[in-house]
Scaffold this motif. Structure first.
Motif, PDB file in Angstrom:
ATOM      1  N   ASN A   1       0.820  -1.216   0.000  1.00  8.40           N
ATOM      2  CA  ASN A   1       0.000   0.000   0.000  1.00  8.40           C
ATOM      3  C   ASN A   1       0.858   1.273   0.000  1.00  8.40           C
ATOM      4  OD1 ASN A   1      -2.116  -1.964   0.555  1.00  8.40           O
ATOM      5  ND2 ASN A   1      -1.490  -1.840   2.702  1.00  8.40           N
ATOM      6  N   ILE A   2       1.991   1.195  -0.687  1.00  9.98           N
ATOM      7  CA  ILE A   2       2.916   2.327  -0.754  1.00  9.98           C
ATOM      8  C   ILE A   2       2.746   3.099  -2.053  1.00  9.98           C
ATOM      9  CG2 ILE A   2       5.353   2.982  -0.830  1.00  9.98           C
ATOM     10  CD1 ILE A   2       5.947   0.504   0.894  1.00  9.98           C
ATOM     11  N   ALA A   3       2.586   2.385  -3.165  1.00 10.33           N
ATOM     12  CA  ALA A   3       2.483   3.046  -4.465  1.00 10.33           C
ATOM     13  C   ALA A   3       1.799   2.127  -5.475  1.00 10.33           C
ATOM     14  CB  ALA A   3       3.879   3.428  -4.990  1.00 10.33           C
ATOM     15  N   VAL A   4       0.943   2.712  -6.304  1.00 13.85           N
ATOM     16  CA  VAL A   4       0.346   2.000  -7.434  1.00 13.85           C
ATOM     17  C   VAL A   4       0.415   2.899  -8.654  1.00 13.85           C
ATOM     18  CG1 VAL A   4      -1.190   0.481  -6.128  1.00 13.85           C
ATOM     19  CG2 VAL A   4      -1.973   2.771  -6.740  1.00 13.85           C
ATOM     20  N   PHE A   5       0.448   2.275  -9.828  1.00 14.74           N
ATOM     21  CA  PHE A   5       0.620   3.045 -11.058  1.00 14.74           C
ATOM     22  C   PHE A   5      -0.688   3.654 -11.549  1.00 14.74           C
ATOM     23  CE2 PHE A   5       1.160   3.358 -15.743  1.00 14.74           C
ATOM     24  CZ  PHE A   5       2.257   4.201 -15.756  1.00 14.74           C
ATOM     25  N   HIS A   6      -1.803   2.956 -11.377  1.00 18.25           N
ATOM     26  CA  HIS A   6      -3.086   3.440 -11.892  1.00 18.25           C
ATOM     27  C   HIS A   6      -3.590   4.604 -11.036  1.00 18.25           C
ATOM     28  CE1 HIS A   6      -7.054   3.625 -13.615  1.00 18.25           C
ATOM     29  NE2 HIS A   6      -6.808   2.607 -14.412  1.00 18.25           N
ATOM     30  N   ASP A   7      -3.742   5.760 -11.661  1.00 23.34           N
ATOM     31  CA  ASP A   7      -4.156   6.957 -10.930  1.00 23.34           C
ATOM     32  C   ASP A   7      -5.565   6.830 -10.368  1.00 23.34           C
ATOM     33  OD1 ASP A   7      -1.759   8.548 -11.550  1.00 23.34           O
ATOM     34  OD2 ASP A   7      -2.486   8.452 -13.596  1.00 23.34           O
ATOM     35  N   GLY A   8      -6.405   6.014 -11.004  1.00 25.55           N
ATOM     36  CA  GLY A   8      -7.769   5.841 -10.513  1.00 25.55           C
ATOM     37  C   GLY A   8      -7.863   4.920  -9.322  1.00 25.55           C
ATOM     38  N   LEU A   9      -6.855   4.073  -9.121  1.00 26.25           N
ATOM     39  CA  LEU A   9      -6.859   3.147  -7.983  1.00 26.25           C
ATOM     40  C   LEU A   9      -6.385   3.827  -6.704  1.00 26.25           C
ATOM     41  CD1 LEU A   9      -7.184   0.210  -6.951  1.00 26.25           C
ATOM     42  CD2 LEU A   9      -4.818  -0.208  -7.695  1.00 26.25           C
ATOM     43  N   ARG A  10      -5.494   4.791  -6.853  1.00 25.83           N
ATOM     44  CA  ARG A  10      -4.874   5.434  -5.698  1.00 25.83           C
ATOM     45  C   ARG A  10      -5.892   6.020  -4.706  1.00 25.83           C
ATOM     46  NH1 ARG A  10      -1.467   8.640  -8.709  1.00 25.83           N
ATOM     47  NH2 ARG A  10      -0.514   6.728  -9.467  1.00 25.83           N
ATOM     48  N   PRO A  11      -6.903   6.757  -5.173  1.00 24.16           N
ATOM     49  CA  PRO A  11      -7.848   7.351  -4.208  1.00 24.16           C
ATOM     50  C   PRO A  11      -8.697   6.342  -3.449  1.00 24.16           C
ATOM     51  CG  PRO A  11      -7.929   8.492  -6.332  1.00 24.16           C
ATOM     52  CD  PRO A  11      -7.144   7.235  -6.546  1.00 24.16           C
ATOM     53  N   LEU A  12      -8.699   5.067  -3.863  1.00 25.26           N
ATOM     54  CA  LEU A  12      -9.498   4.060  -3.173  1.00 25.26           C
ATOM     55  C   LEU A  12      -8.785   3.496  -1.947  1.00 25.26           C
ATOM     56  CD1 LEU A  12     -10.868   2.045  -6.231  1.00 25.26           C
ATOM     57  CD2 LEU A  12     -11.974   3.907  -4.991  1.00 25.26           C
ATOM     58  N   TYR A  13      -7.492   3.718  -1.849  1.00 25.46           N
ATOM     59  CA  TYR A  13      -6.720   3.126  -0.756  1.00 25.46           C
ATOM     60  C   TYR A  13      -7.143   3.604   0.637  1.00 25.46           C
ATOM     61  CZ  TYR A  13      -3.420  -0.005  -2.990  1.00 25.46           C
ATOM     62  OH  TYR A  13      -2.862  -1.079  -3.634  1.00 25.46           O
ATOM     63  N   PRO A  14      -7.526   4.879   0.824  1.00 23.39           N
ATOM     64  CA  PRO A  14      -7.976   5.276   2.169  1.00 23.39           C
ATOM     65  C   PRO A  14      -9.120   4.407   2.693  1.00 23.39           C
ATOM     66  CG  PRO A  14      -7.580   7.211   0.845  1.00 23.39           C
ATOM     67  CD  PRO A  14      -7.446   6.038  -0.079  1.00 23.39           C
ATOM     68  N   GLN A  15     -10.030   3.982   1.806  1.00 29.53           N
ATOM     69  CA  GLN A  15     -11.122   3.108   2.229  1.00 29.53           C
ATOM     70  C   GLN A  15     -10.592   1.766   2.718  1.00 29.53           C
ATOM     71  OE1 GLN A  15     -14.594   3.080  -0.478  1.00 29.53           O
ATOM     72  NE2 GLN A  15     -13.462   4.577  -1.716  1.00 29.53           N
ATOM     73  N   TYR A  16      -9.579   1.262   2.023  1.00 25.13           N
ATOM     74  CA  TYR A  16      -8.984  -0.005   2.442  1.00 25.13           C
ATOM     75  C   TYR A  16      -8.213   0.169   3.749  1.00 25.13           C
ATOM     76  CZ  TYR A  16      -5.783  -3.944   2.710  1.00 25.13           C
ATOM     77  OH  TYR A  16      -5.062  -5.020   3.166  1.00 25.13           O
ATOM     78  N   LEU A  17      -7.413   1.225   3.827  1.00 22.51           N
ATOM     79  CA  LEU A  17      -6.603   1.446   5.023  1.00 22.51           C
ATOM     80  C   LEU A  17      -7.461   1.725   6.245  1.00 22.51           C
ATOM     81  CD1 LEU A  17      -3.786   3.647   3.418  1.00 22.51           C
ATOM     82  CD2 LEU A  17      -3.643   1.231   4.064  1.00 22.51           C
ATOM     83  N   ASP A  18      -8.649   2.288   6.034  1.00 21.45           N
ATOM     84  CA  ASP A  18      -9.573   2.558   7.143  1.00 21.45           C
ATOM     85  C   ASP A  18     -10.478   1.377   7.455  1.00 21.45           C
ATOM     86  OD1 ASP A  18      -8.523   5.087   7.385  1.00 21.45           O
ATOM     87  OD2 ASP A  18     -10.081   6.047   6.163  1.00 21.45           O
ATOM     88  N   GLY A  19     -10.341   0.280   6.708  1.00 20.95           N
ATOM     89  CA  GLY A  19     -11.136  -0.904   6.965  1.00 20.95           C
ATOM     90  C   GLY A  19     -12.508  -0.913   6.324  1.00 20.95           C
TER      91      GLY A  19
END
Length: 439
Positions: free
Chosen positions: A27-45
Motif C-alpha cells: 500500500n505504498i504506491a500504485v501506477f493506476h491513478d484511478g486506484l490510488r484514491p481508493l486506498y484510504p477506504q482499504y486502510l480505514d477498513g
C-alpha cells in the motif's frame, strides 16, 4: 524488440516487476491513478482486500491486454502500462502480511522476466510468418511527433478559450516553419541541425505553462488550504522515501536500457533514436501528470512507482552512454523521486495558490489523450494499409466504430495498434488459404 536479453536486462526487469508488486502490496504506491484514491477506504477498513483486488483488476486488466501489449509490440519497446498496471493487480491479489509481501514480490519479478521473453517470442513468431508485417508496424507511431506539438494549443483552448488556443497553434506552426528554414547552420565546421518538431513542441509547452500561470482564479484570503488536512498522508509517503527512491532508480534504468517507455509518443521517438525529442515529449507528459499524481497521492497517502514520470526524462538522454549512463540514470532517477516526495507538501500548497496550474494538468491530459487517439488511429490505418492495401483502411476504420458502440469499449488509442497487428495476422491467414498472394 529493441532491447537485448542478457543477464543485466533480466535482472532489471525482475527488479522492476518485483518492486512494483511490492509497493502495491504494501500500500505504498500504485501506477493506476484511478486506484490510488481508493486506498484510504482499504486502510480505514471500509474496503476489504478482495474488493481492492477486484477493483484493481477491473481498472487495469483491459488496459494491459487492449493497450499495453499491442502498443509495446508495435513500438518494439515495452510501454510502462504493460508491466506496472499488471503489477498493481499482482500486488493487490495477495494479502499485505509478511508472507503476502514476499509472495507478491516474487510473482511480480517472475512476471517481469516472463514479459521480457514473451514480447521477444511474439516478435520472433511474427517474423517467421509467410508475410512479415513487423516492419510496417512502425507506421503506427509515425504521426505522433508531428501531431503531439498540437496538444499544448488544445490545452490552452480548454483553459483560456479557443482564440488563445488558436494563437498558440498558429505560433507553434510558425516556430516549426522558421526552424525548418533557419535551423541548420555551421559552427566551426560543425553542422548543427535543430529538430523542427522538437522546437515546435518546446515552444508550445512553454506557451501552455505561461497561460496557466496567468489564468488563475484567486482563492479567498484566509481560506483553509484544501490539502492541509492530508498532512498525515504526506508523512506516510515520506516514510517510504527510500523504497520509492529505489523504485525511481529502477524505472529510470529500465528506460535507459530500452526496456520500457513512459508513453506511446516517447516510445515511438525513442525507438527511432530521436532521444531529445522523446525526452521533450516525456517532459510534456510529466507537466500534465504532476497535478494528478500529486493530488491523488496527497488524498490517499499512496504514491506512484514512477512518480510524476519525470524520472523518464533524463533516463532517455542517458541511452547509449554505456555503464556511466546506466549508473547515472539509476541515481538521477532515485534523486528525482526523493525530490518529488520532499516537495509533495510544497506542490500541494502551490496548487491552492495557483489553481490554474492544476487546471493545466487536467487540460493537458485531456488534450494529450485526444491527440494520441487520432495520431495512433491514423497511424494504425497507415500501417494496416501498408500491410494490406486492399482492405487495411476498411479494417481499422471498422474496428474504431465497432469499438465505439461496444458495451465494453477498449481505450480509443489502442485501436490503431490493435488494428495494425490483427491486420497482419489476417493477411497471413488469407495467404494460407490463397486469398492474399505475395506480390
Amino acid at each position: 524488440m529493441l532491447f537485448e536479453i542478457n543477464i543485466l536486462t533480466i535482472i532489471v526487469m525482475a527488479a522492476l516487476g518485483g518492486i512494483c508488486a511490492y509497493l502495491a502490496n504494501q500500500n505504498i504506491a500504485v501506477f493506476h491513478d484511478g486506484l490510488r484514491p481508493l486506498y484510504p477506504q482499504y486502510l480505514d477498513g471500509v474496503m476489504d482486500r478482495k474488493t481492492l483486488f477486484a477493483t484493481s483488476f477491473a481498472l487495469s486488466f483491459g488496459l494491459v491486454i487492449g493497450f499495453g501489449i499491442p502498443t509495446s509490440i508495435a513500438g518494439k519497446i515495452i510501454i510502462t502500462h504493460t508491466i506496472m498496471l499488471a503489477c498493481d493487480i499482482i500486488g493487490t491479489l495477495f494479502s499485505d502480511d509478511r508472507n503476502g509481501k514476499w509472495i507478491s514480490t516474487g510473482v511480480g519479478a517472475l512476471f517481469g522476466v516472463a514479459l521480457l521473453f514473451g514480447m521477444q517470442v511474439l516478435m520472433n513468431i511474427f517474423t517467421i510468418l509467410p508475410i512479415d508485417f513487423t516492419g510496417d508496424l512502425g507506421l503506427v507511431g509515425s504521426l505522433i511527433i508531428v501531431s503531439f506539438s498540437v496538444f499544448p494549443a488544445i490545452a490552452v483552448a480548454y483553459q483560456a478559450g479557443v482564440v488563445k488556443g488558436g494563437i498558440v497553434l498558429v505560433l507553434t506552426m510558425v516556430v516549426k516553419q522558421l526552424t525548418v528554414l533557419f535551423g541548420s547552420f555551421t559552427i566551426n565546421s560543425v553542422n548543427v541541425q535543430i529538430n523542427a518538431d522538437g522546437m515546435a513542441l518546446l515552444f508550445a509547452i512553454i506557451s501552455m505553462v505561461f497561460v496557466a500561470t496567468r489564468y488563475n482564479k484567486k482563492s479567498d484570503v484566509g481560506a483553509v488550504d484544501a490539502f492541509a488536512v492530508f498532512g498525515k498522508n504526506i508523512e506516510r509517503i515520506k516514510k517510504n522515501m527510500l523504497v520509492l527512491a529505489i523504485s525511481g532508480g529502477i524505472v529510470a534504468l529500465a528506460t535507459t536500457l530500452l526496456l520500457i517507455a513512459e508513453g506511446p509518443a516517447s516510445l515511438t521517438l525513442t525507438a527511432e533514436g530521436q532521444y531529445f525529442e522523446a525526452a521533450m515529449v516525456s517532459l510534456g507528459r510529466t507537466l500534465g501528470f504532476i497535478p494528478l499524481v500529486m493530488t491523488t497521492a496527497i488524498i490517499s497517502g499512496v504514491y506512484s512507482p514512477a512518480g510524476t514520470k519525470a524520472v523518464h526524462v533524463p533516463a532517455i538522454l542517458f541511452i547509449n552512454m554505456g555503464i556511466l549512463g546506466m549508473v547515472g540514470s539509476f541515481f538521477v532517477g532515485a534523486l528525482i523521486m526523493i525530490i518529488e516526495v520532499l516537495l509533495l507538501g510544497f506542490i500541494a500548497a502551490g496548487m491552492d495558490k495557483f489553481p490554474g496550474m492544476k487546471d493545466l494538468g487536467d487540460n493537458a491530459r485531456t488534450a494529450m489523450s485526444k491527440v494520441l487517439d487520432i495520431a495512433l488511429l491514423v497511424g494504425g490505418m497507415l500501417a494496416a494499409n501498408a500491410i494490406a492495401p486492399t482492405i487495411g483502411y476498411i479494417w481499422v476504420i471498422g474496428l474504431f466504430f465497432l469499438n465505439q458502440v461496444s458495451k465494453k469499449p477498449l481505450a480509443s488509442m489502442a485501436i490503431g495498434p490493435i488494428g495494425a497487428i490483427t491486420m497482419g495476422l489476417i493477411v497471413n491467414i488469407l495467404h494460407l488459404i490463397g486469398l492474399f498472394p505475395i506480390v
